[in-house]
Design a protein around this motif. Structure first.
Motif, PDB file in Angstrom:
ATOM      1  N   ILE A   3      47.760  43.551  38.079  1.00 55.71           N
ATOM      2  CA  ILE A   3      47.934  42.104  38.099  1.00 55.71           C
ATOM      3  C   ILE A   3      47.126  41.451  39.219  1.00 55.71           C
ATOM      4  O   ILE A   3      46.622  40.345  39.066  1.00 55.71           O
ATOM      5  CB  ILE A   3      49.440  41.718  38.188  1.00 55.71           C
ATOM      6  CG1 ILE A   3      49.634  40.209  38.046  1.00 55.71           C
ATOM      7  CG2 ILE A   3      50.054  42.219  39.468  1.00 55.71           C
ATOM      8  CD1 ILE A   3      49.219  39.637  36.749  1.00 55.71           C
ATOM      9  N   ASN A   4      46.969  42.137  40.337  1.00 57.41           N
ATOM     10  CA  ASN A   4      46.194  41.575  41.445  1.00 57.41           C
ATOM     11  C   ASN A   4      44.723  41.400  41.071  1.00 57.41           C
ATOM     12  O   ASN A   4      44.104  40.412  41.439  1.00 57.41           O
ATOM     13  CB  ASN A   4      46.341  42.436  42.693  1.00 57.41           C
ATOM     14  CG  ASN A   4      47.760  42.439  43.209  1.00 57.41           C
ATOM     15  OD1 ASN A   4      48.460  41.441  43.135  1.00 57.41           O
ATOM     16  ND2 ASN A   4      48.201  43.580  43.703  1.00 57.41           N
ATOM     17  N   ASP A   5      44.161  42.349  40.340  1.00 53.73           N
ATOM     18  CA  ASP A   5      42.778  42.236  39.884  1.00 53.73           C
ATOM     19  C   ASP A   5      42.642  41.124  38.841  1.00 53.73           C
ATOM     20  O   ASP A   5      41.691  40.356  38.859  1.00 53.73           O
ATOM     21  CB  ASP A   5      42.296  43.562  39.281  1.00 53.73           C
ATOM     22  CG  ASP A   5      42.246  44.679  40.308  1.00 53.73           C
ATOM     23  OD1 ASP A   5      42.082  44.381  41.516  1.00 53.73           O
ATOM     24  OD2 ASP A   5      42.387  45.848  39.898  1.00 53.73           O
ATOM     25  N   ALA A   8      42.588  36.994  39.915  1.00 57.74           N
ATOM     26  CA  ALA A   8      41.489  36.312  40.596  1.00 57.74           C
ATOM     27  C   ALA A   8      40.960  35.170  39.727  1.00 57.74           C
ATOM     28  O   ALA A   8      40.621  35.363  38.566  1.00 57.74           O
ATOM     29  CB  ALA A   8      40.365  37.299  40.900  1.00 57.74           C
ATOM     30  N   GLY A   9      40.939  33.967  40.280  1.00 59.27           N
ATOM     31  CA  GLY A   9      40.432  32.807  39.558  1.00 59.27           C
ATOM     32  C   GLY A   9      41.393  32.213  38.546  1.00 59.27           C
ATOM     33  O   GLY A   9      40.998  31.411  37.710  1.00 59.27           O
ATOM     34  N   LYS A  10      42.661  32.624  38.610  1.00 60.37           N
ATOM     35  CA  LYS A  10      43.653  32.129  37.647  1.00 60.37           C
ATOM     36  C   LYS A  10      44.894  31.619  38.373  1.00 60.37           C
ATOM     37  O   LYS A  10      45.251  32.099  39.435  1.00 60.37           O
ATOM     38  CB  LYS A  10      44.067  33.236  36.686  1.00 60.37           C
ATOM     39  CG  LYS A  10      42.966  33.702  35.777  1.00 60.37           C
ATOM     40  CD  LYS A  10      43.450  34.819  34.893  1.00 60.37           C
ATOM     41  CE  LYS A  10      42.365  35.348  34.001  1.00 60.37           C
ATOM     42  NZ  LYS A  10      41.292  36.012  34.747  1.00 60.37           N
ATOM     43  N   ARG A  11      45.548  30.660  37.755  1.00 59.49           N
ATOM     44  CA  ARG A  11      46.868  30.214  38.193  1.00 59.49           C
ATOM     45  C   ARG A  11      47.890  30.958  37.346  1.00 59.49           C
ATOM     46  O   ARG A  11      47.730  31.057  36.133  1.00 59.49           O
ATOM     47  CB  ARG A  11      47.029  28.706  37.995  1.00 59.49           C
ATOM     48  CG  ARG A  11      46.193  27.887  38.964  1.00 59.49           C
ATOM     49  CD  ARG A  11      46.261  26.401  38.645  1.00 59.49           C
ATOM     50  NE  ARG A  11      45.260  26.149  37.594  1.00 59.49           N
ATOM     51  CZ  ARG A  11      45.498  25.564  36.439  1.00 59.49           C
ATOM     52  NH1 ARG A  11      46.696  25.116  36.145  1.00 59.49           N
ATOM     53  NH2 ARG A  11      44.544  25.389  35.543  1.00 59.49           N
ATOM     54  N   LEU A  12      48.915  31.484  37.982  1.00 59.07           N
ATOM     55  CA  LEU A  12      49.963  32.226  37.288  1.00 59.07           C
ATOM     56  C   LEU A  12      51.300  31.535  37.483  1.00 59.07           C
ATOM     57  O   LEU A  12      51.584  31.009  38.560  1.00 59.07           O
ATOM     58  CB  LEU A  12      50.070  33.650  37.826  1.00 59.07           C
ATOM     59  CG  LEU A  12      48.828  34.524  37.738  1.00 59.07           C
ATOM     60  CD1 LEU A  12      49.067  35.844  38.444  1.00 59.07           C
ATOM     61  CD2 LEU A  12      48.433  34.758  36.297  1.00 59.07           C
ATOM     62  N   LYS A  13      52.106  31.561  36.436  1.00 60.15           N
ATOM     63  CA  LYS A  13      53.444  30.976  36.516  1.00 60.15           C
ATOM     64  C   LYS A  13      54.396  31.861  35.715  1.00 60.15           C
ATOM     65  O   LYS A  13      54.142  32.150  34.538  1.00 60.15           O
ATOM     66  CB  LYS A  13      53.448  29.565  35.934  1.00 60.15           C
ATOM     67  CG  LYS A  13      54.807  28.913  35.955  1.00 60.15           C
ATOM     68  CD  LYS A  13      54.759  27.530  35.322  1.00 60.15           C
ATOM     69  CE  LYS A  13      56.149  26.933  35.277  1.00 60.15           C
ATOM     70  NZ  LYS A  13      56.147  25.647  34.574  1.00 60.15           N
ATOM     71  N   ARG A  14      55.438  32.302  36.365  1.00 61.83           N
ATOM     72  CA  ARG A  14      56.433  33.117  35.664  1.00 61.83           C
ATOM     73  C   ARG A  14      57.199  32.236  34.685  1.00 61.83           C
ATOM     74  O   ARG A  14      57.577  31.113  35.004  1.00 61.83           O
ATOM     75  CB  ARG A  14      57.386  33.748  36.664  1.00 61.83           C
ATOM     76  CG  ARG A  14      58.296  34.759  36.020  1.00 61.83           C
ATOM     77  CD  ARG A  14      59.158  35.456  37.044  1.00 61.83           C
ATOM     78  NE  ARG A  14      59.921  36.480  36.384  1.00 61.83           N
ATOM     79  CZ  ARG A  14      60.093  37.701  36.843  1.00 61.83           C
ATOM     80  NH1 ARG A  14      59.564  38.052  37.984  1.00 61.83           N
ATOM     81  NH2 ARG A  14      60.800  38.572  36.166  1.00 61.83           N
ATOM     82  N   VAL A  15      57.407  32.748  33.475  1.00 60.41           N
ATOM     83  CA  VAL A  15      58.166  32.032  32.454  1.00 60.41           C
ATOM     84  C   VAL A  15      59.274  32.939  31.945  1.00 60.41           C
ATOM     85  O   VAL A  15      59.186  34.159  32.029  1.00 60.41           O
ATOM     86  CB  VAL A  15      57.259  31.560  31.286  1.00 60.41           C
ATOM     87  CG1 VAL A  15      56.245  30.551  31.756  1.00 60.41           C
ATOM     88  CG2 VAL A  15      56.568  32.730  30.612  1.00 60.41           C
ATOM     89  N   GLU A  73      51.413  46.188  36.598  1.00 60.76           N
ATOM     90  CA  GLU A  73      50.375  46.489  35.615  1.00 60.76           C
ATOM     91  C   GLU A  73      50.594  45.633  34.376  1.00 60.76           C
ATOM     92  O   GLU A  73      51.729  45.403  33.960  1.00 60.76           O
ATOM     93  CB  GLU A  73      50.392  47.970  35.213  1.00 60.76           C
ATOM     94  CG  GLU A  73      50.055  48.930  36.323  1.00 60.76           C
ATOM     95  CD  GLU A  73      48.599  48.865  36.748  1.00 60.76           C
ATOM     96  OE1 GLU A  73      47.719  48.642  35.883  1.00 60.76           O
ATOM     97  OE2 GLU A  73      48.324  49.036  37.952  1.00 60.76           O
ATOM     98  N   ILE A  74      49.501  45.172  33.783  1.00 56.69           N
ATOM     99  CA  ILE A  74      49.592  44.391  32.557  1.00 56.69           C
ATOM    100  C   ILE A  74      49.805  45.339  31.386  1.00 56.69           C
ATOM    101  O   ILE A  74      48.989  46.232  31.145  1.00 56.69           O
ATOM    102  CB  ILE A  74      48.334  43.531  32.349  1.00 56.69           C
ATOM    103  CG1 ILE A  74      48.219  42.522  33.498  1.00 56.69           C
ATOM    104  CG2 ILE A  74      48.382  42.816  31.004  1.00 56.69           C
ATOM    105  CD1 ILE A  74      46.946  41.727  33.491  1.00 56.69           C
ATOM    106  N   VAL A  75      50.912  45.153  30.691  1.00 57.91           N
ATOM    107  CA  VAL A  75      51.288  45.994  29.564  1.00 57.91           C
ATOM    108  C   VAL A  75      50.746  45.426  28.254  1.00 57.91           C
ATOM    109  O   VAL A  75      50.313  46.153  27.374  1.00 57.91           O
ATOM    110  CB  VAL A  75      52.828  46.133  29.490  1.00 57.91           C
ATOM    111  CG1 VAL A  75      53.264  46.905  28.273  1.00 57.91           C
ATOM    112  CG2 VAL A  75      53.367  46.766  30.753  1.00 57.91           C
TER     113      VAL A  75
END
Length: 83
Positions: A3-5, A8-15, A73-75
């Motif tokens: 997820i850290n990689d 980069a360059g993105k906004r993230l928001k938990r839903v 990790e992105i699943v």
């Protein structure tokens, strides 16, 4: 992918997983894909909405969607739009 990689360059928001299928008009195809994502979800996972920053869109590398994250990790993921 970590997820850290990815972030980069993105906004993230938990839903919340239960809100993915509520509220707006979505196509049957998208509804099925979101349902598939929901089936993979466990209580220890996170669903994140992501959207690229403006400079990423301007460079032709923007994207927006949802990702399922487990142990950093992105699943799985679902791209809503990209350029």
């Amino acid at each position: 992918m970590n997820i850290n990689d990815f972030s980069a360059g993105k906004r993230l928001k938990r839903v919340e997983i239960d809100t993915l299928l509520e509220g707006c008009e979505i196509s049957d195809k998208l509804r099925l894909r979101l349902s598939d994502l929901k089936k993979k979800y466990t209580s220890e996972d996170a669903i994140l909405y992501y959207c690229s920053e403006r400079h990423e869109w301007d460079a032709g590398m923007g994207s927006e969607g949802y990702i399922l994250v487990r142990d950093n990790e992105i699943v799985d993921g679902l791209v809503l739009r990209m350029n």
